[in-house]
Design a protein around this motif. Sequence first.
Motif, PDB file in Angstrom:
ATOM      1  N   THR A  93     -39.374  10.585  -9.741  1.00  0.00           N
ATOM      2  CA  THR A  93     -38.406  10.802 -10.835  1.00  0.00           C
ATOM      3  C   THR A  93     -39.174  11.033 -12.140  1.00  0.00           C
ATOM      4  O   THR A  93     -38.682  10.746 -13.224  1.00  0.00           O
ATOM      5  CB  THR A  93     -37.459   9.604 -11.015  1.00  0.00           C
ATOM      6  N   ALA A  94     -40.375  11.567 -12.042  1.00  0.00           N
ATOM      7  CA  ALA A  94     -41.304  11.603 -13.174  1.00  0.00           C
ATOM      8  C   ALA A  94     -40.775  12.391 -14.362  1.00  0.00           C
ATOM      9  O   ALA A  94     -40.073  13.396 -14.213  1.00  0.00           O
ATOM     10  CB  ALA A  94     -42.639  12.195 -12.729  1.00  0.00           C
ATOM     11  N   ARG A  95     -41.178  11.940 -15.524  1.00  0.00           N
ATOM     12  CA  ARG A  95     -40.766  12.553 -16.790  1.00  0.00           C
ATOM     13  C   ARG A  95     -41.172  14.010 -16.885  1.00  0.00           C
ATOM     14  O   ARG A  95     -40.454  14.823 -17.479  1.00  0.00           O
ATOM     15  CB  ARG A  95     -41.379  11.751 -17.951  1.00  0.00           C
ATOM     16  N   TRP A  96     -42.337  14.371 -16.333  1.00  0.00           N
ATOM     17  CA  TRP A  96     -42.781  15.759 -16.464  1.00  0.00           C
ATOM     18  C   TRP A  96     -41.902  16.721 -15.655  1.00  0.00           C
ATOM     19  O   TRP A  96     -41.916  17.914 -15.897  1.00  0.00           O
ATOM     20  CB  TRP A  96     -44.247  15.906 -16.076  1.00  0.00           C
ATOM     21  N   ARG A 101     -31.977  12.834 -16.179  1.00  0.00           N
ATOM     22  CA  ARG A 101     -32.478  12.287 -14.917  1.00  0.00           C
ATOM     23  C   ARG A 101     -31.436  11.389 -14.249  1.00  0.00           C
ATOM     24  O   ARG A 101     -31.206  11.476 -13.039  1.00  0.00           O
ATOM     25  CB  ARG A 101     -33.767  11.491 -15.155  1.00  0.00           C
ATOM     26  N   THR A 102     -30.806  10.529 -15.036  1.00  0.00           N
ATOM     27  CA  THR A 102     -29.801   9.644 -14.450  1.00  0.00           C
ATOM     28  C   THR A 102     -28.598  10.431 -13.939  1.00  0.00           C
ATOM     29  O   THR A 102     -28.001  10.075 -12.912  1.00  0.00           O
ATOM     30  CB  THR A 102     -29.340   8.582 -15.467  1.00  0.00           C
ATOM     31  N   GLU A 103     -28.237  11.514 -14.615  1.00  0.00           N
ATOM     32  CA  GLU A 103     -27.131  12.354 -14.152  1.00  0.00           C
ATOM     33  C   GLU A 103     -27.464  13.020 -12.820  1.00  0.00           C
ATOM     34  O   GLU A 103     -26.620  13.106 -11.920  1.00  0.00           O
ATOM     35  CB  GLU A 103     -26.799  13.416 -15.203  1.00  0.00           C
ATOM     36  N   LEU A 104     -28.701  13.502 -12.706  1.00  0.00           N
ATOM     37  CA  LEU A 104     -29.118  14.125 -11.458  1.00  0.00           C
ATOM     38  C   LEU A 104     -29.136  13.110 -10.319  1.00  0.00           C
ATOM     39  O   LEU A 104     -28.707  13.411  -9.193  1.00  0.00           O
ATOM     40  CB  LEU A 104     -30.503  14.755 -11.627  1.00  0.00           C
ATOM     41  N   ILE A 105     -29.629  11.912 -10.601  1.00  0.00           N
ATOM     42  CA  ILE A 105     -29.680  10.860  -9.577  1.00  0.00           C
ATOM     43  C   ILE A 105     -28.270  10.497  -9.110  1.00  0.00           C
ATOM     44  O   ILE A 105     -28.038  10.270  -7.912  1.00  0.00           O
ATOM     45  CB  ILE A 105     -30.428   9.632 -10.118  1.00  0.00           C
ATOM     46  N   ALA A 106     -27.324  10.456 -10.032  1.00  0.00           N
ATOM     47  CA  ALA A 106     -25.935  10.174  -9.643  1.00  0.00           C
ATOM     48  C   ALA A 106     -25.446  11.207  -8.626  1.00  0.00           C
ATOM     49  O   ALA A 106     -24.696  10.879  -7.693  1.00  0.00           O
ATOM     50  CB  ALA A 106     -25.036  10.166 -10.868  1.00  0.00           C
ATOM     51  N   GLN A 107     -25.903  12.458  -8.787  1.00  0.00           N
ATOM     52  CA  GLN A 107     -25.518  13.500  -7.830  1.00  0.00           C
ATOM     53  C   GLN A 107     -26.214  13.332  -6.483  1.00  0.00           C
ATOM     54  O   GLN A 107     -25.687  13.759  -5.448  1.00  0.00           O
ATOM     55  CB  GLN A 107     -25.822  14.874  -8.415  1.00  0.00           C
ATOM     56  N   TRP A 108     -27.400  12.708  -6.479  1.00  0.00           N
ATOM     57  CA  TRP A 108     -28.056  12.427  -5.197  1.00  0.00           C
ATOM     58  C   TRP A 108     -27.172  11.544  -4.323  1.00  0.00           C
ATOM     59  O   TRP A 108     -27.204  11.650  -3.100  1.00  0.00           O
ATOM     60  CB  TRP A 108     -29.389  11.712  -5.404  1.00  0.00           C
ATOM     61  N   GLY A 109     -26.415  10.673  -4.972  1.00  0.00           N
ATOM     62  CA  GLY A 109     -25.541   9.771  -4.224  1.00  0.00           C
ATOM     63  C   GLY A 109     -24.467  10.489  -3.433  1.00  0.00           C
ATOM     64  O   GLY A 109     -23.871   9.908  -2.511  1.00  0.00           O
ATOM     65  N   LYS A 110     -24.211  11.748  -3.753  1.00  0.00           N
ATOM     66  CA  LYS A 110     -23.193  12.530  -3.038  1.00  0.00           C
ATOM     67  C   LYS A 110     -23.790  13.306  -1.867  1.00  0.00           C
ATOM     68  O   LYS A 110     -23.049  13.960  -1.122  1.00  0.00           O
ATOM     69  CB  LYS A 110     -22.519  13.498  -4.014  1.00  0.00           C
TER      70      LYS A 110
END
Length: 282
Positions: free
Chosen positions: A88-91, A99-108
Motif C-alpha cells: 500500500t506504499a505511498r509511492w 488509498r483508503t478509498e481504493l482499499i474499501a473497493q478491495w473489499g468488494k
Amino acid sequence: MSGGGGRVAAVLQCCPNGARPADVYPAVPMSPRHLARDARAVAALGVQSLHVHPRDRDGQESLAPGVIGTVVGTIRREAPELEIGVTTARWVEPDPFKRTELIAQWGKLPKHARPDVAAVNVHERGWQGVCAALDAVGIGVELGVWTTGDAVQLKQAGLPRGTVRVLAEVTVTDPDTAVAEAVRILKALGPVPAPILLHGEEGGTWPVLEYAKRNNLDTRIGFEDTLKGPDGTWLATGNEELVRYAQGKDVAGRYERRRSGSRTGGLFTSGRWPGSRAEHRR
C-alpha cells in the motif's frame, strides 16, 4: 522468536518483484501470469507467504481494485495454499485518503481475488487510517518498520487492530553493517504481540537473512530485496533459486553459469540497484 507467540517454525516469505523497474532484469516477474508462475514454484519449495507489487498493463504499480483482483486471483489459482500480500506504499498512491478509498473497493472483490494481507509503512502519513481501512474489509496488516525511529513510533502508537506481523526492514545495504542496524531496530521495537519478519535489501540481504534464521525469526527473500545470490556477484536465475539459497539447498547450474563468465548480462552494475526501498523514503 520475538513476539512469535511460541511458534516453533519460522515463516519464509517470498517477495518476487517489489518496486523494481519493469526492465531491470528479465527474470523479475511483473505480469500476473509470471507472478503466478513464480508463486507456484516457490510454494512447491515450502514458501508460505508471498508479497507482491501488482502492476497494470503498462507495467506501473497500481492499487486499483481491478489490478489487485487480477493479480491476486491469477496467483491464487496457481498457488491456492499461499498467503498473498500486496503493498500500500505511498509511492504508488501518495494521497492516504485515496488509498483508503481504493482499499474499501478491495473489499468488494471476490474472496479468491482479495489479498490476505497488505503491507503498511509506519513512516508514511496516514498509516493508521490505511490500517483501519484494511481491517474494515478483513485484510490483515503487515507493519513496515524501516528505522529505529519507526520502531519507537510504532511502540508509542501500539499495534493497530488486524496486525498479522511486523516487518523489520533494514535499508542499510552495506553487508558489514546491515546486521548491526537490524539489531538496533529489533531492540527499539522490543517485545511486540505479533511475529516479527526481519529482512534486508541489496548488499545487506543475505547477512540479515542469516541473522534472522539463526534467531528463528520470520524472514523473506526474492527479487524485491536482491537480484543476486549470497556471493553478491552472480545474478540469480529466478525467485526459485533465491529461495533455494535461503533454505540452504544446492542450486543446480550455478557453476555452469559462472564458467560462462556472465555476471550481470550487461545490466546495471554499480551503486544501488533501481527500486530499493531507501530510494522511496523522503
